[in-house]
Design an enzyme around this catalytic site. Structure first.
Site, PDB file in Angstrom:
ATOM      1  N   GLU A 124     -22.758   6.627   4.734  1.00  0.00           N
ATOM      2  CA  GLU A 124     -21.306   6.527   4.714  1.00  0.00           C
ATOM      3  C   GLU A 124     -20.963   5.989   6.087  1.00  0.00           C
ATOM      4  O   GLU A 124     -21.409   6.538   7.099  1.00  0.00           O
ATOM      5  CB  GLU A 124     -20.671   7.891   4.472  1.00  0.00           C
ATOM      6  CG  GLU A 124     -20.836   8.412   3.060  1.00  0.00           C
ATOM      7  CD  GLU A 124     -20.082   7.581   2.022  1.00  0.00           C
ATOM      8  OE1 GLU A 124     -19.084   6.932   2.386  1.00  0.00           O
ATOM      9  OE2 GLU A 124     -20.501   7.580   0.852  1.00  0.00           O
ATOM     10  N   THR A 173     -25.922   3.499  15.161  1.00  0.00           N
ATOM     11  CA  THR A 173     -24.730   2.914  15.758  1.00  0.00           C
ATOM     12  C   THR A 173     -24.599   3.300  17.234  1.00  0.00           C
ATOM     13  O   THR A 173     -25.123   4.338  17.659  1.00  0.00           O
ATOM     14  CB  THR A 173     -23.488   3.413  14.982  1.00  0.00           C
ATOM     15  OG1 THR A 173     -22.315   3.137  15.728  1.00  0.00           O
ATOM     16  CG2 THR A 173     -23.533   4.926  14.756  1.00  0.00           C
ATOM     17  N   ASP A 174     -23.856   2.488  17.976  1.00  0.00           N
ATOM     18  CA  ASP A 174     -23.576   2.841  19.379  1.00  0.00           C
ATOM     19  C   ASP A 174     -22.565   3.988  19.467  1.00  0.00           C
ATOM     20  O   ASP A 174     -22.364   4.564  20.543  1.00  0.00           O
ATOM     21  CB  ASP A 174     -23.067   1.618  20.161  1.00  0.00           C
ATOM     22  CG  ASP A 174     -21.776   1.021  19.597  1.00  0.00           C
ATOM     23  OD1 ASP A 174     -21.318   1.463  18.519  1.00  0.00           O
ATOM     24  OD2 ASP A 174     -21.224   0.105  20.240  1.00  0.00           O
ATOM     25  N   GLU A 175     -21.928   4.332  18.323  1.00  0.00           N
ATOM     26  CA  GLU A 175     -20.888   5.369  18.367  1.00  0.00           C
ATOM     27  C   GLU A 175     -21.456   6.751  18.696  1.00  0.00           C
ATOM     28  O   GLU A 175     -20.721   7.658  19.070  1.00  0.00           O
ATOM     29  CB  GLU A 175     -20.096   5.386  17.050  1.00  0.00           C
ATOM     30  CG  GLU A 175     -19.514   4.022  16.768  1.00  0.00           C
ATOM     31  CD  GLU A 175     -18.467   3.957  15.665  1.00  0.00           C
ATOM     32  OE1 GLU A 175     -17.828   4.969  15.384  1.00  0.00           O
ATOM     33  OE2 GLU A 175     -18.315   2.860  15.099  1.00  0.00           O
ATOM     34  N   TYR A 194     -18.277  10.812  11.554  1.00  0.00           N
ATOM     35  CA  TYR A 194     -19.241   9.733  11.278  1.00  0.00           C
ATOM     36  C   TYR A 194     -20.282   9.673  12.398  1.00  0.00           C
ATOM     37  O   TYR A 194     -21.495   9.696  12.152  1.00  0.00           O
ATOM     38  CB  TYR A 194     -18.520   8.382  11.156  1.00  0.00           C
ATOM     39  CG  TYR A 194     -19.440   7.180  11.261  1.00  0.00           C
ATOM     40  CD1 TYR A 194     -20.409   6.923  10.290  1.00  0.00           C
ATOM     41  CD2 TYR A 194     -19.357   6.290  12.349  1.00  0.00           C
ATOM     42  CE1 TYR A 194     -21.273   5.827  10.394  1.00  0.00           C
ATOM     43  CE2 TYR A 194     -20.204   5.199  12.471  1.00  0.00           C
ATOM     44  CZ  TYR A 194     -21.157   4.967  11.488  1.00  0.00           C
ATOM     45  OH  TYR A 194     -22.007   3.895  11.605  1.00  0.00           O
ATOM     46  N   LYS A 250     -24.366  10.424  12.286  1.00  0.00           N
ATOM     47  CA  LYS A 250     -25.384   9.434  12.657  1.00  0.00           C
ATOM     48  C   LYS A 250     -26.238   9.965  13.816  1.00  0.00           C
ATOM     49  O   LYS A 250     -27.453   9.770  13.838  1.00  0.00           O
ATOM     50  CB  LYS A 250     -24.730   8.102  13.048  1.00  0.00           C
ATOM     51  CG  LYS A 250     -24.073   7.343  11.904  1.00  0.00           C
ATOM     52  CD  LYS A 250     -25.026   6.900  10.800  1.00  0.00           C
ATOM     53  CE  LYS A 250     -25.987   5.827  11.226  1.00  0.00           C
ATOM     54  NZ  LYS A 250     -26.774   5.304  10.066  1.00  0.00           N
TER      55      LYS A 250
END
Ligand code: NAD
Ligand code: TYD
Length: 376
Positions: A107, A152-154, A177, A181
């Site tokens: 997601e 992800t870089d998040e 999110y 991750k």
């Protein structure tokens, strides 16, 4: 830099890993479908791909009709399946003698994670755990295999005016999110350290390009401009993202599969930071040029709206490591990438309409009957 030769893990520079039977999870989504197309266009790739996708709202088999037509049931196999289904996933590993996993399925939309985090926990954390378990059980002590996890870089949180995310930056996820991750990244690294599962991880910045579901900023703005609808910019519009053309992400992942060192994490990014408002204005100007309108014609549609809760201020990635160790480069300059992307959404009316009308869901229902499928 390391590579596998004849099942022996070596650290010889330049040695290549050759994976033949690769599971790509989430291959019907934005990056996954671009990655599968990238591999089939790449003369280097001689193997087979099994696309394992649950076909959520973001999964669209229309993204790969061209690949299905040419390679379907020869070198390309589609399996409609939830990555959380342990028995079925394990069966797939055996059925296709899988020696590589590229794990995209997730997601992926921050706003959705804010309104309903449940699916993010299930797919991103439990789904990844399930894949890792299947790989561990089936692969046992093999070291001529690879599990590559796409992240992800998040996970690194939010930056102020200065600084960059490095592979060594401490994790500080701030949205459900990003937290899901981050959790999956930790699981992958734990499986590497604890069980010796051959794994790599990549953390990439914002991708843009064809086949992106129009809930994400770039396609949403393009489609809204085409319909002359308002362009919702969150908050003051000064949040900064780093943008990378999706094929450049694909080439980075492919390099990692071929010669990435087991246990390593690679940052991937565009080195291309934009404030949201500046980017939306640029897109407005490009659309005006394409449509033969006055330069500021579409800018009147820009509407500042309520900010996203916990909206990360700035992402910026340092990707020196993958450049230095694997020889990766971004190939697509932003001007060219954005022109290509805007023309793609303008010209692919059928794809756009099928998403807007929801017809692609009917197509899935018709072809796959909403059920999981383990063979054709
Ligand atoms: P996407 O939302 O377009 O596609 C996700 C795909 O996963 C869909 O096809 C969906 O059907 C499938 N999927 C979801 N849940 C599943 C489940 N339980 N079982 C099987 N399949 C399932 O996402 P994307 O933008 O292509 O992102 C792909 C990956 O790359 C994600 O892991 C994301 O975190 C990561 N990533 C994305 C970006 C970006 O800018 N889009 C940047 C960095 C990393
Ligand atoms: P998005 O594409 O959702 O990616 P992410 O949140 O993973 O970075 O959003 C990119 C940036 O654009 C982010 O700062 C939020 C902002 N944004 C808007 O201003 N308006 C929108 O309608 C959307 C979807 C995003």
């Amino acid at each position: 830099m390391a590579g596998f030769i004849g099942g022996v893990f070596s650290r010889d520079k330049g040695r290549m890993r050759t994976l033949q039977n690769i599971i790509v999870t989430g291959g019907a989504g934005f990056i996954g479908s671009n990655f599968i197309r990238f591999l089939f266009r790449n003369k280097d790739f001689k193997g087979m791909i099994v696309n394992v996708d649950k076909l959520t709202y973001a999964g669209n088999p229309l993204n790969l009709v061209d690949i299905e037509e040419v390679y379907g049931n020869k070198r390309y196999f589609f399996e409609k399946m939830d990555i959380c289904n342990h028995a079925k996933i394990k069966e797939l590993f055996k059925k296709y003698s899988v020696d590589g996993v590229v794990h995209f399925a997730a997601e992926s939309h921050v706003d959705r994670s804010i309104f309903g985090p449940g699916d993010f926990i299930n797919t991103n954390i439990l789904g990844t755990f399930n894949l890792l378990e299947a790989a561990r059980e089936v692969w046992k002590d093999r070291n001529d295999v690879l599990f590559h996890h796409v992240s992800t870089d998040e996970v690194f949180g939010s930056l102020g005016k200065d600084g960059f995310f490095y592979e060594t930056t401490a994790y500080d996820p701030r949205s459900p999110y990003a937290a899901s991750k981050a959790s999956s990244d930790h699981l992958v690294n734990a499986y590497r350290h604890t069980y010796g599962l051959p794994c790599t991880v990549s953390n990439c910045s914002n991708n843009y390009g064809p086949y992106q579901f129009p809930e994400k900023m770039m396609p949403l703005m393009i489609l809204n401009m085409m319909d002359e609808k308002r362009l919702p910019v969150y908050g003051d519009g000064k949040n900064i993202r780093d943008w990378l053309f999706v094929e450049d992400h694909c080439s980075a992942v492919w390099l990692i599969l071929k010669k990435g060192s087991v246990g390593e994490t690679y940052n991937i990014g565009g080195e291309n930071e934009w404030q949201n408002i500046e980017l939306v204005e640029l897109m407005c100007e490009k659309m005006a040029q394409i449509k033969g309108k006055d330069k500021d014609y579409f800018k009147k549609l820009i509407t500042f709206v309520k900010d996203r809760p916990g909206h990360d201020r700035r992402y910026a990635i340092n990707c020196d490591k993958i450049k230095r160790d694997l020889g990766w480069r971004q190939e697509v300059g932003f001007d060219r990438g954005i022109d290509f992307t805007m023309h793609w959404y303008i010209n692919n009316k059928e794809w756009v309409e099928s998403i807007k009308s929801g017809d692609y869901r009917k197509w899935i229902e018709l072809n796959y009957g909403g059920r999981e499928r383990t063979s054709r």
